[in-house]
Design an enzyme around this catalytic site. Sequence first.
Site, PDB file in Angstrom:
ATOM      1  N   LYS A   1      -2.406  12.414  -5.646  1.00  0.00           N
ATOM      2  CA  LYS A   1      -0.962  12.188  -5.662  1.00  0.00           C
ATOM      3  C   LYS A   1      -0.649  10.811  -5.076  1.00  0.00           C
ATOM      4  O   LYS A   1      -1.490  10.235  -4.376  1.00  0.00           O
ATOM      5  CB  LYS A   1      -0.267  13.281  -4.847  1.00  0.00           C
ATOM      6  CG  LYS A   1      -0.719  13.316  -3.396  1.00  0.00           C
ATOM      7  CD  LYS A   1      -0.307  14.594  -2.706  1.00  0.00           C
ATOM      8  CE  LYS A   1      -0.785  14.575  -1.263  1.00  0.00           C
ATOM      9  NZ  LYS A   1      -0.687  15.859  -0.606  1.00  0.00           N
TER      10      LYS A   1
ATOM     11  N   ARG B   1       7.179  25.130   4.216  1.00  0.00           N
ATOM     12  CA  ARG B   1       7.591  24.179   3.189  1.00  0.00           C
ATOM     13  C   ARG B   1       7.719  25.005   1.910  1.00  0.00           C
ATOM     14  O   ARG B   1       8.687  25.750   1.772  1.00  0.00           O
ATOM     15  CB  ARG B   1       6.549  23.057   3.088  1.00  0.00           C
ATOM     16  CG  ARG B   1       7.057  21.804   2.458  1.00  0.00           C
ATOM     17  CD  ARG B   1       6.100  20.627   2.672  1.00  0.00           C
ATOM     18  NE  ARG B   1       4.785  20.832   2.072  1.00  0.00           N
ATOM     19  CZ  ARG B   1       3.833  19.893   2.046  1.00  0.00           C
ATOM     20  NH1 ARG B   1       4.056  18.692   2.578  1.00  0.00           N
ATOM     21  NH2 ARG B   1       2.673  20.132   1.492  1.00  0.00           N
TER      22      ARG B   1
ATOM     23  N   TYR C   1      12.912 -15.670  10.938  1.00  0.00           N
ATOM     24  CA  TYR C   1      14.279 -15.155  11.076  1.00  0.00           C
ATOM     25  C   TYR C   1      14.554 -14.661  12.487  1.00  0.00           C
ATOM     26  O   TYR C   1      13.667 -14.100  13.138  1.00  0.00           O
ATOM     27  CB  TYR C   1      14.481 -13.956  10.139  1.00  0.00           C
ATOM     28  CG  TYR C   1      14.605 -14.314   8.691  1.00  0.00           C
ATOM     29  CD1 TYR C   1      15.670 -15.107   8.238  1.00  0.00           C
ATOM     30  CD2 TYR C   1      13.686 -13.841   7.773  1.00  0.00           C
ATOM     31  CE1 TYR C   1      15.787 -15.409   6.890  1.00  0.00           C
ATOM     32  CE2 TYR C   1      13.801 -14.140   6.425  1.00  0.00           C
ATOM     33  CZ  TYR C   1      14.845 -14.923   5.987  1.00  0.00           C
ATOM     34  OH  TYR C   1      14.964 -15.217   4.671  1.00  0.00           O
TER      35      TYR C   1
ATOM     36  N   MET D   1      10.535 -10.765   3.783  1.00  0.00           N
ATOM     37  CA  MET D   1      10.361  -9.896   2.620  1.00  0.00           C
ATOM     38  C   MET D   1       9.043 -10.168   1.898  1.00  0.00           C
ATOM     39  O   MET D   1       8.297  -9.258   1.555  1.00  0.00           O
ATOM     40  CB  MET D   1      11.531 -10.077   1.655  1.00  0.00           C
ATOM     41  CG  MET D   1      11.506  -9.069   0.509  1.00  0.00           C
ATOM     42  SD  MET D   1      12.795  -9.365  -0.705  1.00  0.00           S
ATOM     43  CE  MET D   1      14.259  -9.008   0.211  1.00  0.00           C
TER      44      MET D   1
HETATM   45  C1  LIG Z   1      -1.686  16.110   0.302  1.00  0.00           C
HETATM   46  C2  LIG Z   1      -2.164  17.471   0.377  1.00  0.00           C
HETATM   47  C3  LIG Z   1      -3.476  17.757   0.802  1.00  0.00           C
HETATM   48  C4  LIG Z   1      -4.440  16.715   1.321  1.00  0.00           C
HETATM   49  O1  LIG Z   1      -4.243  16.512   2.695  1.00  0.00           O
HETATM   50  P1  LIG Z   1      -5.139  15.459   3.493  1.00  0.00           P
HETATM   51  O2  LIG Z   1      -4.691  15.591   4.888  1.00  0.00           O
HETATM   52  O3  LIG Z   1      -4.828  14.141   2.920  1.00  0.00           O
HETATM   53  O4  LIG Z   1      -6.529  15.847   3.288  1.00  0.00           O
HETATM   54  C5  LIG Z   1      -3.908  19.060   0.734  1.00  0.00           C
HETATM   55  N1  LIG Z   1      -3.095  20.045   0.300  1.00  0.00           N
HETATM   56  C6  LIG Z   1      -1.828  19.816  -0.087  1.00  0.00           C
HETATM   57  C7  LIG Z   1      -0.998  20.954  -0.539  1.00  0.00           C
HETATM   58  C8  LIG Z   1      -1.316  18.531  -0.056  1.00  0.00           C
HETATM   59  O5  LIG Z   1      -0.063  18.317  -0.432  1.00  0.00           O
END
Ligand SMILES: *Cc1c(COP(=O)(O)O)cnc(C)c1O
Length: 826
Positions: free
Chosen positions: A496, A594, A721, A770
């Site tokens: 992701k 969550r 700045y 920036m």
């Molecule tokens: C991002 C994520 C992980 C990975 O977590 P890390 O700490 O980066 O290993 C595992 N499970 C879910 C559901 C996640 O969203």
Amino acid sequence: MPTLSVSQISSVVGGKLQSDGNGSDSFISSISIDSRTIFDPASSVFFALKSERNDGHRYIPDLVHLGVRFFVVSDYLDEYQSCTNCSFIVVADTLKALQKLAAWHRSQFQIPVVGITGSNGKTIVKEWLFDLLHDRAVLRSPKSYNSQVGVPLSVWNLRPDYELAIFEAGISNSGEMENLFEIIRPTIGILTNIGEAHQENFKSHQEKLEEKLLLFKSCETLIYCKDQPLVHAEISKGIVIPEGKAFGWSFDDEAANLYLRKNEVGAGVEISTEFEGKKYTIEFPFQDAASLENAGHCLAFILTQHLADDAVIEKFHRLQPVAMRLEIKEGVNSCLLINDYYNSDINSLQIALGFLNNHAQHPYLGKTVILSDIQQAGISDEQLYSEVARLLQLNKTSHLIGIGLRIRKYADLFEKSSTFFESTDQFLESVQPDQFRQECILLKGARDFHFERISSVLQKKYHQTVLEIDLNAMIGNLNFFRSLIRPETRVMVMVKAFSYGSGMAEIARILQFHKVDYLAVAVADEGIELRQAGIDLPIVVMNPEEHSFENMIEFRLEPNIYSEDIFDSFRKVLQQHAVVRYPIHLKIDTGMHRLGFDSVEKVEKLVSKLIVQDEMVVRSVFSHLAGADEAVHDEFTSSQIQRFQELSSMITEKLSYQIFRHILNSAGIERFPEFQFEMVRLGIGLYGVSLCGNQQVKSMSRLKTSISQIRKIEAGQTVGYGRKGVAREDSEIAVLPIGYADGYDRRLSNGVGKVFVNGRIASVIGNICMDMCMIDVTGLQVAVGDEVELMGEHILVSDMAETIGTIPYEILTGISQRVKRIYLQE
Ligand SMILES: *Cc1c(COP(=O)(O)O)cnc(C)c1O
């Protein structure tokens, strides 16, 4: 190339031959341990190596499909019986078998063989010797092939035409050198030095040194630098090698076997010496201590072996830094450039073509090779270029551009579509970058051809700030995490957010090759991008949104179903499209609060719906830990795991098929491997951060830029700045083309941020702008164009995060898309 029959190999390695048909009489010419570098499937034998972390047996079905017919295996599986025309040599240990075969091959040759070991400089000394002796038929280990696997593969390249062979040997554990000794059996040794590298598994430098010296047991001459006290003391004991055979050279000690006098001249050094009554002076282009040490070894070797003619001495002056890695860059017009232009010989061409094959998949439409004259003495040019033409043809290269008088002379051997130029200049005069479009281009040339000039024309222009991704380090991290779990446990990799900032398709392709089981993305669009790049692995979408359900089905993306509502609405879309048995994943909330089903009642209700439908099958059930990295939360983590077991078993018990359970993220794998269930989810650890501080997890991304301008300011003047950066004394300030819009966090302003430049640490001065920022380089002797590391091996992302009160995840994913990613692979 050596040729041996399969049954000969089987008897050399002491294996049991399981053969279908009469394959055992077939001759094989190549050995391989990596399916990407197999060119000649019909005459290759594949060694299925098994390490704690990976298993070559996994690749066998794919290889059979590719046309490979000969295998050395340690597990003879039933399914192999159905591979027609295949032969399997069954041994107890496939690595040992590979080593035995190489040792046997080595024993067929009587030529001088150089063995190089030491902590640093092995590859450079080897490459420099090769350059210096360029007119002779010298074989050397490709790249830094110096391991238990790399050495046998290097030695296998020995052929009768060579006059000299140079192999490097690297070890990281005691006991390993004995194996390498048996394979290399050097007649001349070079010990570069003893330092910190690979110290983890040795109690002391002394112990590591003793182990390294084992390589030299049978040497006629051992070259070492007498200026290294520990090395000199050990060798003087005469235990490994009799005193008369050790040859110590020195920059300090006139009584050494070879005393080198050095004198700085301009940017280089003049080294003068006397050997066997003859005086020599070499001009050497570098002044740093490491380069001088490497030069000393080369010179001592050349003198003791009586190879020091004028031409060789003259070549010292033209030695160049050694780049040991292939570079992968984005090219013009959606091309991909693979740069490997620091050497060119047939073995390294073969390796580079392997990389080209691996990368030239969808969306690239063709494979172009730009190739210089090949440096290979010992066989006639005609034979040489016929072999090159054969490799290119096997590799299905679509277009060859040959550069150099020698390759051009043999133009007739190559496909009609090939084009030839007499020099790099001539090519550059005529090339139109627009003639290349959506191709994978391999640039492979000898150093003298300066292909970096071609690369700069063909590479996409971007500003100097780049994020370098070390793919070898990433694979190392993957394998490290694999070593913590059982071999059969599946691995889902979280890609992701642009794989935590490191890239999408490139990363996924490598993971697919290394056989991870699942990928996971946050939203459907990320998954679609992967499918469009040709990724076939199953992909889970963690936050599926209703509007993307149809797209997800079209692209075979598997949703995380985390509520009854999502379940119902996804089911409706499946029904509309008459889809059945679509894989889904169920999320349980065990305390993160969550997403997920969070009570016995909700899970019961879900199960009652699941058992009466056939639109979906549950592939996995999972939950997420809220504090796996911190011991203070261990009790909570245990309660989460327990809750997960309770709720997930309600599902797995009611459904009759296999469902994978998973709860561990990276920190979880490191700290609670006993709860790996059937799958784990790897994220940040793969990308080089261990939240538990594990040293085996290596940094894999390096944010770097180069200095745009340097100015002097007086004490009291201010920088940037808001006039926040005040010079306490007369100072030198360097401007860097990176700012907060690139993801260089503004909280690193005013001395908080550190960078690594010219081997030293410098601080950010003033507020980060920036697109730019300034660093204080007073006294550091830097120049415009010098490289600056903002994050990487020296500036750890975890330290950076800590100084500004955030987490490595935020820094990694915050590096903006305008910073180009460059992938490096050994
Ligand atoms: C991002 C994520 C992980 C990975 O977590 P890390 O700490 O980066 O290993 C595992 N499970 C879910 C559901 C996640 O969203």
